[in-house]
Design a protein around this motif. Structure first.
Motif, PDB file in Angstrom:
ATOM      1  N   ALA A  40      44.635  50.305  52.286  1.00 39.39           N
ATOM      2  CA  ALA A  40      45.189  51.577  52.240  1.00 39.39           C
ATOM      3  C   ALA A  40      45.586  51.540  54.282  1.00 39.39           C
ATOM      4  O   ALA A  40      46.611  52.549  53.317  1.00 39.39           O
ATOM      5  CB  ALA A  40      44.435  52.485  51.954  1.00 39.39           C
ATOM      6  N   ALA A  43      48.800  49.721  54.089  1.00 41.07           N
ATOM      7  CA  ALA A  43      49.791  50.224  53.501  1.00 41.07           C
ATOM      8  C   ALA A  43      50.226  51.321  54.649  1.00 41.07           C
ATOM      9  O   ALA A  43      51.520  51.559  54.796  1.00 41.07           O
ATOM     10  CB  ALA A  43      49.610  51.010  51.975  1.00 41.07           C
ATOM     11  N   SER A  44      49.573  52.139  55.436  1.00 43.43           N
ATOM     12  CA  SER A  44      49.731  53.429  55.717  1.00 43.43           C
ATOM     13  C   SER A  44      50.153  52.901  57.779  1.00 43.43           C
ATOM     14  O   SER A  44      51.201  53.855  57.456  1.00 43.43           O
ATOM     15  CB  SER A  44      48.194  54.721  55.840  1.00 43.43           C
ATOM     16  OG  SER A  44      46.917  53.886  56.290  1.00 43.43           O
ATOM     17  N   LEU A  46      51.954  50.712  58.196  1.00 38.04           N
ATOM     18  CA  LEU A  46      53.374  49.880  57.327  1.00 38.04           C
ATOM     19  C   LEU A  46      54.216  51.338  57.357  1.00 38.04           C
ATOM     20  O   LEU A  46      55.560  51.505  57.722  1.00 38.04           O
ATOM     21  CB  LEU A  46      53.759  49.422  55.915  1.00 38.04           C
ATOM     22  CG  LEU A  46      53.324  47.312  57.253  1.00 38.04           C
ATOM     23  CD1 LEU A  46      53.185  47.211  55.360  1.00 38.04           C
ATOM     24  CD2 LEU A  46      54.568  47.132  57.363  1.00 38.04           C
TER      25      LEU A  46
END
Lengths: 151, 324, 501
Positions: A40, A43-44, A46
């Motif tokens: 997570a 992902a955050s 990026l």
């Protein structure tokens, strides 16, 4: 699109910051032993970078200088009314039951899309409510709230 | 609004009133059971076999789904928060209550549940691929000793008895090997068959593959040898003082009405006598083993204390993952 | 026993009147649950499972399998007509199917979906028959690093779904990944991003998410426009796919079938992934990629063929290894167990009647489905003649019932309405929903594979490039990403330079 992108990219940037902080708190762990927030956080991070790129692009890119009319000229107030109606439906349906709740919702929806024909609106609502109830609750054994009679 | 219209509206509203026959007894709709391991493993197979035979005593089908994440703790965490209406049950192993909480924080407590019954005691063991060079547990352990960190083994989750069996051996022999958790014994078995892990410490889902000669069984975790492979000794017989004692059970969220628990308990117990259920259990060498709701609860409380004491003695690190 | 003899044995089994009847019931029910959102094949199979105990093992497996591939047939209908995915595997069909319907070409879209499904279903049966065992062995080669690489390629492929900005598509994919991580952590079982909401413990449901982003937002967009135009009142040109349609779609059907069949054999969302991948492949190799998302018939043919072929492919791990790759296969698995049959490496040898009966039944079932669905196309097309003031409230109601009936949770309704509102805004601001949904689906698989791989390799990222399959998959992913981004950078540079001047 440029002006719109500027606003929306900032929103996503904020969202990614929030998600990044939250996942950091969950624990990123180490590469050997990745923690709960590992993916997570990645992902955050990026997402944050990409939203920033979008924001930057919207600042430097040439193009239309004014915002295109997103909501003007359209009956977007109806959209809000419909959203409120289905939210209300979700709120009261378990209490009043599927049949009554759905009848009221459908009456409202039919009415808002073609106002003025009360009889037809009520007839349509009655039909759709009973038919869907029969198909889903009786034929397919879906568990729709019975409502009022429980009280 | 004209009176006729009002009357029509009233008529419509009256017609909307649902017709419910009162006094219908539980269950009036299909009952969900969430199996806390992936489909195809022993827990899944035996629960499905049991549920399918209990349906006729309840008059409603069971809908079985799987969530094997977190070594079973995800499924338990989900059902702990479910409505206690008797339609949302969970099929965990006792490990989820008595073992895992000793090692890492979980999102539920035993008190969040009402045990309904337990129906079987699984057998587990250590298997490797048949083309591996090691013929016995001793050879395997020797190799692992000489090659620290080389051996990887899969189990159905962090904190499971199967992991502890391995960590017990590791502790005693001074081995370092790597645990890879899978969402159930079936995915772990698939990984072993594909050669992605060196060994699997898992429940008897592997029986057909050992029979077929693709896998080799090195040791059993229980207190007896398997009927199918009487030549393979238990861990205890090989000098490791570890016994896996687990039961397969069914539970509902706290607050499930006692009458509902009783009804489910009865139907499930009767299903245990069904020859088809017994046959499915015998194929995987799961021993039918029954306790009712209260006895299961007592058993779990007692086992929690016992396993806690044992693990304290074993000194398995509290968060078994940290160490890797 | 040769394949031909075996197949003859299978047809002898399936042509027994009882088995034919079970097959027919199975595919009819499957079509029905496929058409209706919310109630999926799993629910339908669970309800019918008890009814099969008294039947022979062959009959019950034939019927249960029929429900599954029947649902794959039916799933496209609502996607095409009203932009509501009936099944998660039909999400991508919305993109071009619904556009075709808006152009009055719902008939050809539905027709090609049915024909494509038939061809794909039949081809996948041939595949099951011929290569079940070697393929099952090949699927075993996929360990955590291979899955990670495969899912990464999946994420890259979704940039091909983008009709507008690739950057925005990637952003939406990341949002999808984040949404996919809501719930209890897959390794530790502790809550994350649940905000203390009990209903989020199980994560965000795919049905509220997909139906909200596609169905509800579509209605909202149209509600806004109803005063101006009755957009769905387009003239329906023809009900059947024309020869031209067929010429455009035939290779898409074939490629979709092959992709679907192979990806279907892999555990974890094979049908969904294969529908997205086949769509992306078609768009990539198409001579007119700009038409995708605007009603290209290949964009319907490929994913619908792929999800049907995947239904066939997913039988392989179950029948040859005894390992069910998804929940639907677990239902079949338990049906076998209850009949005293152990699925596994010895199944085909020990129970030839069952295996070959099932294979033959899938030939028959696919033919039945085609016969059943083609006449229905004409009927479904009539749905679009319903005036929008009546149709849109009905669509909303179907969305509401569908989302509710999955778990009987009011919370799912709130969630769906939230995603409906979000989807509406996303469209207004030029963000697409498809990448979000795909990333949401593959997110958990990706995360598990990544974390397992790192455990196996003791934290070394080299594991992804030293293993051949994952190295190749990652290499392809990288090249695809590059080839997709390059023109984008070029364009941007040109724009930027223009700005400088």
């Amino acid at each position: 699109m440029k002006i719109l992108d500027r606003g929306s990219s900032l929103l996503w940037l904020l969202f990614s910051l929030y998600a990044g902080i939250e996942s950091f708190r969950l624990g990123i762990g180490t590469p050997t032993n990745p923690g709960m927030g590992f993916t997570a956080f990645g992902a955050s991070g990026l997402l944050g970078i990409l939203s920033f790129i979008l924001f930057w692009q919207s600042m430097v890119r040439k193009g239309e200088a004014t915002a295109p009319p997103v909501f003007s000229g359209s009956s977007w107030s109806k959209v809000v009314l419909v959203l409120i109606a289905i939210l209300l439906y979700a709120f009261v349906m378990p209490g009043v039951g599927y049949l009554l709740g759905t009848f009221l919702l459908m009456s409202f929806l039919f009415w808002i899309l073609s106002p003025g024909r009360v009889w037809r609106v009520l007839a349509y609502s009655f039909l759709t409510t009973t038919i869907t109830y029969y198909v889903f609750a009786k034929l397919l054994n879906a568990q729709l709230p019975e409502g009022l009679l429980r009280f | 609004m004209k009176p006729t219209k009002a009357g029509f509206l009233l008529g419509v509203l009256l017609a909307m009133m649902p017709v419910v026959s009162h006094g219908q007894e539980y269950p009036t709709k299909p009952i969900n059971i969430l199996v806390t391991f992936a489909a195809g493993g022993t827990m899944d197979i035996s629960t499905r076999a049991l549920a399918s035979k209990a349906e006729k005593f309840l008059g409603q089908p069971f809908v079985i789904t799987n969530n094997g994440a977190g070594g079973g703790t995800v499924g338990l965490g989900i059902v702990a928060k479910e409505r206690p209406d008797g339609y949302h049950l969970v099929a965990p192993t006792s490990s989820g209550f008595v073992r895992i909480p000793h090692f890492r924080p979980v999102a539920y407590k035993l008190e969040d549940f009402v045990p309904i019954m337990h129906f079987g005691a699984p057998q587990s063991g250590l298997v490797i691929r048949a083309d591996s060079p090691w013929k016995s547990l001793k050879e395997f352990v020797e190799y692992a000793k000489l090659n620290p960190g080389k051996v990887t083994y899969g189990t159905l989750g962090v904190g499971s008895a199967m992991q502890h069996a391995m960590e017990y051996i590791a502790k005693k022999e001074g081995i370092r090997w790597t645990h890879v958790p899978y969402p159930g014994s079936a995915p772990a078995l698939t990984a072993l068959l594909g050669g992605h892990i060196t060994a699997q410490s898992g429940d008897s889902t592997w029986i057909p593959h050992v029979k077929e000669g693709r896998l080799r069984l090195l040791a059993m975790h229980g207190d007896r040898r398997l009927k199918a492979f009487p030549e393979v000794p238990t861990l205890r017989e090989q000098g490791y003082d570890f016994t896996n004692e687990t039961v397969f059970m069914i539970a509902g969220p706290k607050g499930t009405p006692p009458a509902v628990v009783k009804k489910l308990d009865e139907a499930l117990r009767r299903a245990m006598d069904d020859p088809a259920f017994l046959q499915a259990m015998a194929k995987l060498e799961i021993e039918p083993s029954y306790r009712n709701s209260e006895d299961t609860k007592k058993y779990l409380e007692e086992a929690y204390g016992r396993v806690g004491k044992l693990t304290a003695e074993l000194k398995v690190p509290r968060d078994a993952e940290k160490k890797q | 026993m040769g394949v031909i003899e075996s197949l003859l044995l299978g047809f002898k089994v399936v042509l027994d009147p009882t088995n034919i009847l079970f097959c027919f019931i199975g595919v009819v029910i499957g079509t029905l649950v496929g058409v209706l959102p919310g109630i999926g094949p799993v629910g339908a199979m669970a309800l019918l499972l008890p009814a099969t105990f008294k039947a022979s093992p062959e009959s019950s497996i034939i019927m249960l399998a029929g429900i599954y591939y029947g649902a794959m047939y039916g799933g496209s209908t609502t996607s095409i007509l009203v932009n509501i995915p009936g099944e998660a595997a039909s999400v991508v069909t919305c993109l071009d199917g619904y556009q075709m319907a808006r152009q009055g070409r719902a008939g050809p879209a539905l027709g090609i979906a049915a024909i494509g499904s038939f061809i794909a279903g039949t081809l996948s049966v041939v595949g099951v028959m011929l290569v079940a065992n070697p393929l099952a062995e090949a699927a075993l080669r996929f360990g955590p690093p291979e899955y990670f690489a495969l899912m990464c390629s999946g994420l890259v492929i979704l940039t091909y779904l983008a009709q507008g900005s690739v950057l925005k598509a990637l952003m939406m994919a990341l949002v999808g990944l984040l949404l996919g991580s809501v719930g209890l952590d897959i390794i530790t079982g502790l809550p994350r991003f649940t905000f203390g909401v009990n209903e989020l413990t199980d994560g965000v449901g795919i049905i509220p998410l997909a139906v909200g982003l596609f169905g509800i937002s579509e209605v909202l967009i149209n509600v806004e426009k109803t005063l101006e135009t009755e957009i769905l009142r387009t003239e329906i040109t023809n009900v059947w796919p024309s020869l031209k349609d067929w010429a455009a779609a035939k290779w898409a059907v074939l490629r979709g079938s092959i992709i679907g069949f192979f990806l279907g054999t892999l555990p974890g969302g094979g049908a969904i992934l294969s529908s997205f991948v086949s769509y992306a492949v078609e768009k990539k190799i198409s001579k007119h990629p700009e038409q995708f998302g605007k009603g290209a018939i290949e964009g319907v043919a490929a994913p619908e063929s792929a999800n049907n072929a995947a239904a066939g492919g997913s039988l392989i791990p179950l029948l040859s290894l005894g390992i069910p790759p998804n929940v639907v296969m677990a239902m079949l698995f338990s049906a076998l167990i209850i009949h005293g049959i152990q699925p596994g490496p010895l199944l085909i040898k020990n129970n030839p009647n069952l295996f070959w009966g099932l294979v033959a039944s899938m030939y028959v079932g696919n033919a039945l489905l085609l016969l059943l669905n083609l006449p229905l196309v004409g009927m479904w097309v009539q749905v679009l003649k319903v005036p929008s003031r009546v149709l849109f409230p009905l669509i909303l109601l179907f969305c509401l019932i569908g989302a509710y009936s999955v778990n009987n949770l009011i919370f799912d309704l709130y969630l769906m309405i939230f995603f409906g509102g979000l989807g509406y805004l996303m469209r207004k601001f030029g963000y697409e929903a498809a990448p979000l949904v795909l990333a949401f689906v593959i997110g958990p698989v990706l995360e598990q594979a990544l974390r397992q791989s790192l455990l196996i390799s003791a934290g070394s990222l080299l594991i992804f490039v030293t293993r051949p399959i994952s190295a190749v998959a990652l290499g392809i992913a990288f090249l695809l990403l590059l080839s997709n981004l390059l023109p984008y950078f070029k364009k941007y540079r040109a724009e930027y330079e223009g700005f400088e001047e």
